[in-house]
Design a protein around this motif. Structure first.
Motif, PDB file in Angstrom:
ATOM      1  N   GLU A 112      51.102  -7.877  15.495  1.00  0.00           N
ATOM      2  CA  GLU A 112      50.080  -8.551  16.294  1.00  0.00           C
ATOM      3  C   GLU A 112      50.416 -10.014  16.556  1.00  0.00           C
ATOM      4  O   GLU A 112      49.797 -10.644  17.414  1.00  0.00           O
ATOM      5  CB  GLU A 112      48.717  -8.456  15.602  1.00  0.00           C
ATOM      6  CG  GLU A 112      48.168  -7.047  15.468  1.00  0.00           C
ATOM      7  CD  GLU A 112      46.780  -7.025  14.861  1.00  0.00           C
ATOM      8  OE1 GLU A 112      46.108  -8.074  14.885  1.00  0.00           O
ATOM      9  OE2 GLU A 112      46.361  -5.968  14.362  1.00  0.00           O
ATOM     10  N   TYR A 113      51.373 -10.574  15.846  1.00  0.00           N
ATOM     11  CA  TYR A 113      51.648 -12.003  15.952  1.00  0.00           C
ATOM     12  C   TYR A 113      52.181 -12.354  17.343  1.00  0.00           C
ATOM     13  O   TYR A 113      53.024 -11.656  17.892  1.00  0.00           O
ATOM     14  CB  TYR A 113      52.666 -12.439  14.905  1.00  0.00           C
ATOM     15  CG  TYR A 113      52.173 -12.410  13.478  1.00  0.00           C
ATOM     16  CD1 TYR A 113      50.914 -11.898  13.168  1.00  0.00           C
ATOM     17  CD2 TYR A 113      52.947 -12.884  12.437  1.00  0.00           C
ATOM     18  CE1 TYR A 113      50.454 -11.860  11.866  1.00  0.00           C
ATOM     19  CE2 TYR A 113      52.499 -12.850  11.121  1.00  0.00           C
ATOM     20  CZ  TYR A 113      51.249 -12.338  10.844  1.00  0.00           C
ATOM     21  OH  TYR A 113      50.788 -12.305   9.548  1.00  0.00           O
ATOM     22  N   GLY A 114      51.670 -13.463  17.852  1.00  0.00           N
ATOM     23  CA  GLY A 114      52.158 -13.967  19.131  1.00  0.00           C
ATOM     24  C   GLY A 114      51.577 -13.289  20.351  1.00  0.00           C
ATOM     25  O   GLY A 114      51.921 -13.645  21.475  1.00  0.00           O
ATOM     26  N   ASN A 115      50.656 -12.342  20.145  1.00  0.00           N
ATOM     27  CA  ASN A 115      50.100 -11.599  21.285  1.00  0.00           C
ATOM     28  C   ASN A 115      48.724 -12.086  21.705  1.00  0.00           C
ATOM     29  O   ASN A 115      48.175 -11.621  22.695  1.00  0.00           O
ATOM     30  CB  ASN A 115      50.021 -10.102  20.952  1.00  0.00           C
ATOM     31  CG  ASN A 115      51.385  -9.479  20.760  1.00  0.00           C
ATOM     32  OD1 ASN A 115      52.339  -9.852  21.441  1.00  0.00           O
ATOM     33  ND2 ASN A 115      51.488  -8.543  19.826  1.00  0.00           N
ATOM     34  N   GLY A 116      48.148 -12.997  20.972  1.00  0.00           N
ATOM     35  CA  GLY A 116      46.793 -13.480  21.272  1.00  0.00           C
ATOM     36  C   GLY A 116      46.144 -13.946  19.994  1.00  0.00           C
ATOM     37  O   GLY A 116      46.772 -13.983  18.931  1.00  0.00           O
ATOM     38  N   TYR A 287      43.025 -18.759   9.228  1.00  0.00           N
ATOM     39  CA  TYR A 287      43.132 -19.764  10.285  1.00  0.00           C
ATOM     40  C   TYR A 287      44.557 -20.324  10.362  1.00  0.00           C
ATOM     41  O   TYR A 287      45.065 -20.627  11.445  1.00  0.00           O
ATOM     42  CB  TYR A 287      42.120 -20.882  10.068  1.00  0.00           C
ATOM     43  CG  TYR A 287      40.701 -20.437  10.312  1.00  0.00           C
ATOM     44  CD1 TYR A 287      40.271 -20.066  11.582  1.00  0.00           C
ATOM     45  CD2 TYR A 287      39.774 -20.365   9.269  1.00  0.00           C
ATOM     46  CE1 TYR A 287      38.971 -19.648  11.812  1.00  0.00           C
ATOM     47  CE2 TYR A 287      38.474 -19.948   9.492  1.00  0.00           C
ATOM     48  CZ  TYR A 287      38.075 -19.584  10.767  1.00  0.00           C
ATOM     49  OH  TYR A 287      36.793 -19.156  10.989  1.00  0.00           O
ATOM     50  N   ALA A 288      45.212 -20.471   9.200  1.00  0.00           N
ATOM     51  CA  ALA A 288      46.613 -20.899   9.209  1.00  0.00           C
ATOM     52  C   ALA A 288      47.495 -19.816   9.811  1.00  0.00           C
ATOM     53  O   ALA A 288      48.412 -20.101  10.599  1.00  0.00           O
ATOM     54  CB  ALA A 288      47.057 -21.223   7.780  1.00  0.00           C
ATOM     55  N   SER A 293      50.646 -17.983  14.518  1.00  0.00           N
ATOM     56  CA  SER A 293      50.851 -16.935  15.515  1.00  0.00           C
ATOM     57  C   SER A 293      50.753 -17.484  16.932  1.00  0.00           C
ATOM     58  O   SER A 293      51.543 -17.124  17.814  1.00  0.00           O
ATOM     59  CB  SER A 293      49.813 -15.820  15.309  1.00  0.00           C
ATOM     60  OG  SER A 293      49.875 -14.867  16.343  1.00  0.00           O
ATOM     61  N   GLN A 294      49.788 -18.383  17.149  1.00  0.00           N
ATOM     62  CA  GLN A 294      49.632 -18.956  18.486  1.00  0.00           C
ATOM     63  C   GLN A 294      50.774 -19.903  18.840  1.00  0.00           C
ATOM     64  O   GLN A 294      51.171 -19.987  20.008  1.00  0.00           O
ATOM     65  CB  GLN A 294      48.282 -19.672  18.588  1.00  0.00           C
ATOM     66  CG  GLN A 294      47.100 -18.706  18.569  1.00  0.00           C
ATOM     67  CD  GLN A 294      45.782 -19.396  18.837  1.00  0.00           C
ATOM     68  OE1 GLN A 294      45.659 -20.175  19.766  1.00  0.00           O
ATOM     69  NE2 GLN A 294      44.790 -19.125  18.006  1.00  0.00           N
TER      70      GLN A 294
END
Length: 379
Positions: A112-116, A287-288, A293-294
């Motif tokens: 899921e990382y980097g997708n939203g 949150y970290a 991820s963002q």
């Protein structure tokens, strides 16, 4: 003249006998429809939405309930595959009140990382979220805390449950809208915007066998901090405590909140008139994880981001630091970024000051959360 009742004939008895079951059946239908609304509330958010608290906040109006649950929660101490649990339910009333509840397991699967966004967002652009206190790792946030604004009757509460085995957690986020007739400026109203989140957290803690320590009932909560609520940076006692001033960058004021174990902390630095200069932010737990991820998604053009390295420089006027936190929790992330509207800090950044301010902020925050001394960026 008094009316003399007619005796019940066999025909009349048959008629009444036929009507009675029909009335009973009709009554059953009425009871079923009346009960279906409560059953929908009972089943909302995988059965952890506290119906009595929902009714206490939204009243007894007819409700429309939507519900969606997917994924699973391991809760076993940091599963390599991550926790895919994602729960969302919404309750709307005829009078316009509403509750939107999301529950997410942490950490998320790496796919899921980097997708939203991995987790529900908190309003934090124009106002600073304040900690819930009362033993909760949580935050109370609004888009605007000004009396009479269109969002005056709306607020977001987030509660983080760090599970007992370490590494896994549950994040409960509740958006509450009670309408403009209920002002957040009245301190007696604010606990109503929080009670559903803490009650849902209690039920979720048991339902998914998290075993987190729970807080006590929140009977008072501060207002989120507005843009015009700045004070001298010297003497700051909350999230800006220990952060130095800077003559070159014209940094002499601050907006801050109390530091009470909240999973997000912000210190907004400004010039003498309060105009923005820098923003310091601390991220813990999910949150970290979400912030990293963002960065993977939004700063893929950078050589290195907070997702790949414990500390470094990002862009022309931004630094980050990191710290290892206890019990297998996600490493904390600390950022300083230029926040001035006219771009002075971006055009002529005071890099030495940025590193000094980040060091002071990150060191104090990490110590308060029981994390190790932060890794800091070099010159």
């Amino acid at each position: 003249m008094a009316l003399i009742p007619r005796p019940l004939t066999r025909r009349r008895l048959r008629t009444l006998g036929a009507v009675a079951p029909a009335l009973a059946a009709l009554a059953g239908v009425i009871v079923w429809f009346a009960g279906s609304e409560e059953r929908a509330l009972d089943e909302a958010c995988d059965g952890v939405l506290p119906v009595s608290d929902v009714r206490a906040v939204l009243g007894d109006d007819d409700t429309d309930v939507t519900n969606h649950t997917e994924g699973s929660f391991d809760g076993g101490g940091g599963s390599e595959r991550g926790n895919s649990l994602s729960v969302r339910c919404e309750v709307k009333t005829e009078s316009g009140g509403s509750l939107t509840v999301t529950i997410a397991g942490s950490p998320r699967p790496s796919s899921e990382y980097g997708n939203g966004e991995l987790y529900a967002a908190l309003p934090s652009r124009d106002t600073l979220p304040v900690p819930l206190g009362h033993g909760w790792a949580g935050l109370f946030a609004t888009d605007s805390a000004r009396l009479g604004d269109g969002e005056d009757g709306e607020a977001t509460t987030a509660v983080l449950l760090p599970c007992a085995k370490g590494g896994d957690s549950l994040l409960i986020t509740v958006d509450t809208a009670l309408g403009r007739e209920v002002t957040l400026d009245d301190p007696a109203n604010r606990p109503d915007f929080v009670r559903t989140a803490t009650a849902t957290a209690e039920a979720a803690n048991e339902h998914w066998d998290c075993g987190a320590r729970l807080g006590t009932p929140v009977r008072d909560v501060d207002l989120p901090v507005n843009e015009d609520e700045y004070e001298p940076l010297i003497g700051a006692r909350g999230t800006c405590a220990g952060v130095p001033t800077a003559s070159r960058s014209a940094v002499s004021t601050a907006r801050e909140t109390a530091r009470e174990g909240a999973p997000r902390e912000i210190c907004a630095l400004g010039a003498r008139d309060g105009s923005p200069r820098y923003r310091l932010e601390a991220y813990y737990g999910p949150y970290a994880e979400d912030a990293r991820s963002q960065f993977t998604r939004d700063y893929d053009y950078e050589n290195v981001t907070p997702a790949e390295k414990a500390a470094g420089r990002l862009g022309k006027s931004a630094y980050w630091a990191g710290a290892t936190c206890p019990e297998g929790a996600e490493s904390a992330l600390y950022l300083i970024r230029a926040d001035d509207a006219d771009g002075d800090a971006r055009r002529s950044p005071d890099l030495a000051y940025e590193r000094a301010a980040l060091k002071a902020f990150a060191t104090r925050s990490a110590g308060h959360h029981g994390c190790a001394a932060p890794s800091l960026p070099g010159g």
